[in-house]
Design a protein around this motif. Structure first.
Motif, PDB file in Angstrom:
ATOM      1  N   ASP A  94       0.861  -1.192   0.000  1.00 63.57           N
ATOM      2  CA  ASP A  94       0.000   0.000   0.000  1.00 63.57           C
ATOM      3  C   ASP A  94       0.897   1.242   0.000  1.00 63.57           C
ATOM      4  N   ILE A  95       0.339   2.376  -0.398  1.00 58.36           N
ATOM      5  CA  ILE A  95       1.082   3.629  -0.211  1.00 58.36           C
ATOM      6  C   ILE A  95       0.952   4.106   1.237  1.00 58.36           C
ATOM      7  N   ALA A 104      -5.662  -2.194  -5.175  1.00 59.16           N
ATOM      8  CA  ALA A 104      -5.462  -0.768  -4.888  1.00 59.16           C
ATOM      9  C   ALA A 104      -6.180   0.097  -5.929  1.00 59.16           C
ATOM     10  N   ALA A 105      -6.723   1.208  -5.486  1.00 62.72           N
ATOM     11  CA  ALA A 105      -7.362   2.113  -6.450  1.00 62.72           C
ATOM     12  C   ALA A 105      -7.426   3.531  -5.905  1.00 62.72           C
ATOM     13  N   ILE A 117      -9.658  -6.179  -9.218  1.00 64.57           N
ATOM     14  CA  ILE A 117     -10.859  -5.627  -8.604  1.00 64.57           C
ATOM     15  C   ILE A 117     -11.339  -4.448  -9.451  1.00 64.57           C
ATOM     16  N   TYR A 124     -12.857   7.664 -12.737  1.00 62.51           N
ATOM     17  CA  TYR A 124     -12.868   6.364 -12.044  1.00 62.51           C
ATOM     18  C   TYR A 124     -13.569   5.308 -12.901  1.00 62.51           C
ATOM     19  N   GLY A 148     -20.185  -4.025  -5.689  1.00 59.63           N
ATOM     20  CA  GLY A 148     -21.134  -2.909  -5.645  1.00 59.63           C
ATOM     21  C   GLY A 148     -20.685  -1.935  -4.577  1.00 59.63           C
ATOM     22  N   ASP A 204     -13.349   3.007   3.545  1.00 59.47           N
ATOM     23  CA  ASP A 204     -12.982   4.438   3.512  1.00 59.47           C
ATOM     24  C   ASP A 204     -13.321   5.077   2.174  1.00 59.47           C
ATOM     25  N   MET A 205     -13.195   4.273   1.085  1.00 62.12           N
ATOM     26  CA  MET A 205     -13.376   4.823  -0.255  1.00 62.12           C
ATOM     27  C   MET A 205     -14.712   5.538  -0.401  1.00 62.12           C
TER      28      MET A 205
END
Ligand SMILES: NC(=O)c1ccc[n+]([C@@H]2O[C@H](COP(=O)([O-])OP(=O)(O)OC[C@H]3O[C@@H](n4cnc5c(N)ncnc54)[C@H](O)[C@@H]3O)[C@@H](O)[C@H]2O)c1
Length: 243
Positions: A37-38, A87-88, A136, A151, A182, A187-188
């Protein structure tokens, strides 16, 4: 014996949300997991999982860092069976509020990242004669949803990349599949407009957002040998939102 016993998995974006849930479930199912992860807080997640997990700080859009992650995974655990491109970057704006820098950032993390990841794991998986790559995507890559132009563009692209890579990698024994979640409570979405979230939640036939573990269970299935004949699939997990 867990369904992932003996397997080694790299999971990107694993400092929280779905990636963390995948790392915890994969480890519980017997896998060794490399969390990346960052966000440095991924180190605490790996420490909490225990000796079956390590954390590597990684920006998925950096080719050099992908080589480091794969080299370290092989060095620490001796093999590589699974990659979850999880990751996104998500900054939902309509097209006319999308500037070039924002668009490029979405492409770098959500498209270039998985492309570099798939390339980086190919050789060790090919040499082993098997592998499972799980991309994903999102229901944003299945419908035309206004207000998240950059996105959605990347999640549509990731579907195309999944199918094309599945066709190219199949002969090497490497299965590539996608999951389209869905609305999942992470957090996103939680850091964005709560009124929007309430409105979406009311549209879901099951009447609730999903939990990260509900996507992790699908990822564990695709990572395992139970899905040995599934290649190029796009599994929608949205409780009927896009029916
Ligand atoms: N939450 C939802 O409703 C939802 C719906 C559909 C699809 N998804 C997808 O599910 C996946 C997981 O998202 P989540 O819901 O767990 O959200 P999240 O925000 O909790 O997790 C995303 C993770 O990616 C990491 N990340 C961002 N940029 C990165 C980079 N350049 N390099 C490495 N890591 C980076 C973040 O630090 C974060 O930990 C994403 O691909 C997302 O697009 C989420």
């Amino acid at each position: 014996m867990g369904k992932l016993t003996g397997k080694v998995a790299i999971i990107t974006g694993a400092a929280g949300g779905q990636g963390e849930a995948e790392a915890r479930l994969f480890a519980a199912e017997g896998a060794k997991v490399v969390l990346t992860d960052i966000q440095k807080k991924g180190a605490a997640v790996a420490a909490d999982i225990g000796p079956a997990a390590i954390f590597i700080e990684q920006d998925v859009s950096s080719q050099a860092q992908w080589q480091e992650v794969v080299t370290e995974a092989l060095h620490r655990f001796g093999r590589l069976d699974v990659l979850v491109n999880n990751a996104a970057y998500y900054d939902p704006k309509p097209l006319m509020e999308t500037d070039l820098a924002m668009f490029d950032r979405h492409l770098a993390v959500n498209v270039t990242g998985p492309m570099l990841g798939m390339k980086a794991v190919f050789e060790p998986m090919r040499a082993a004669g098997a592998g499972s790559i799980i991309n994903i995507s999102s229901i944003s890559g299945t419908r035309k949803i206004p207000g998240q132009f950059a996105y959605a563009t990347t999640k549509w692209a990731l579907r195309g990349m999944t199918g094309t890579a599945a066709a190219e990698f199949g002969r090497a024994g490497i299965r590539v599949n996608a999951i389209m979640p869905g609305m999942i409570r992470t957090d996103m979405i939680l850091k964005h407009d709560p009124e929007d979230n309430d409105r979406f939640e009311q549209m879901i036939p099951l009447g609730r957002a999903g939990q990260p573990r509900e996507i992790a269970q699908i990822a564990a299935f695709l990572a395992s040998d139970e899905s040995s004949y599934i290649v190029g699939a796009e599994i929608i997990a949205d409780a009927g939102l896009t029916l």
